[in-house]
Design an enzyme around this catalytic site. Sequence first.
Site: not given
Length: 291
Positions: A96, A52, A119
Amino acid sequence: MATIIDGKSVSKEIREKLKNVVSGMSGRGVTPGLAAVLIGNNPASETYVSAKAKACAAAGIFSEVIRRDAGVSQTELEDLVGSLNRRTDIDGILVQSPLPSGLDEQKITLIIDPSKDVDGFHPYNVGAVSLGMPAPKPCTPAGILELLHYYGIETSGAEVVVVGRSNIVGRPLANLLSQKSERGNATVTLAHSRTKNLSDVCRRADILIAALGRPGLVTADFVKPGAVVIDVGVNRIEDASRKSGYRLAGDVDFEAVSQIASYITPVPGGVGPMTIAMLLSNTVFLAKRRL
Ligand code: NDP
């Protein structure tokens, strides 16, 4: 033989376009910023976060990886998220998953400012997306919709079966595909571990999406000839012949299913790269409010 859906190249195209958008925004004094919080040393999480960060750098997006060891307390993590909520150079915050045991992931999701929820996991955004309002969509479902669109696969009127009802993949995907919208209008069945006669249910699908995390469970027997098959699964299989000691496998028996499907995504190189492209896209979307 099925056409292979090349998520890697579609993702690259999207990231190239985003790079231009980011360059225009930076010219106006706004560089989109993403903060990735990585707790502990889960090897898969390490890989995802570094991929990412690399993708952000290539697109001109500022990114910062913030690491804490697995022993970090819930309060320390909440304070960290709170400080990122207040930073003006950070537009998107991702923590994460999975978090080490002892940390309350749901509580962390609630603490992230919905306007920085890159997200799309915060209940505010989950609600907004399910009502068809503009909000960051969860990256994996959004990436799958992009792939279907790119390959001209019509969802309107299609029978779609999604296997797996997680809050990050299956459920939001089923929601988006069933919405009255350009990339929706499908008739969706959401299957899971309690579904009876799973292979019969799956064989109804014009578009079959496997997101269950069970390597190779979806065999040719689950697939109607000519169906589109999207494999979301990413499973690490021990493989002593590889330097890494493992190989990646999807939830679909690719060899057999690719013989009868019309389109199929490979693992790796299918849905995974799209998830990253959508993360960048969401970061840019959230940064636009600073323009
Ligand atoms: P979860 O473990 O959260 O959910 C799995 C779902 O699959 C559950 O709904 C479960 O049912 C269902 N399921 C499990 N076993 C079976 C079975 N034998 N038959 C039918 N249904 C079953 O997984 P995620 O949604 O987080 O991830 C799914 C897969 O996708 C994983 O391999 C993950 O690594 C991968 N993934 C890939 C991404 C990418 O970018 N490519 C991004 C995110 C995930 P129940 O609810 O009844 O328990």
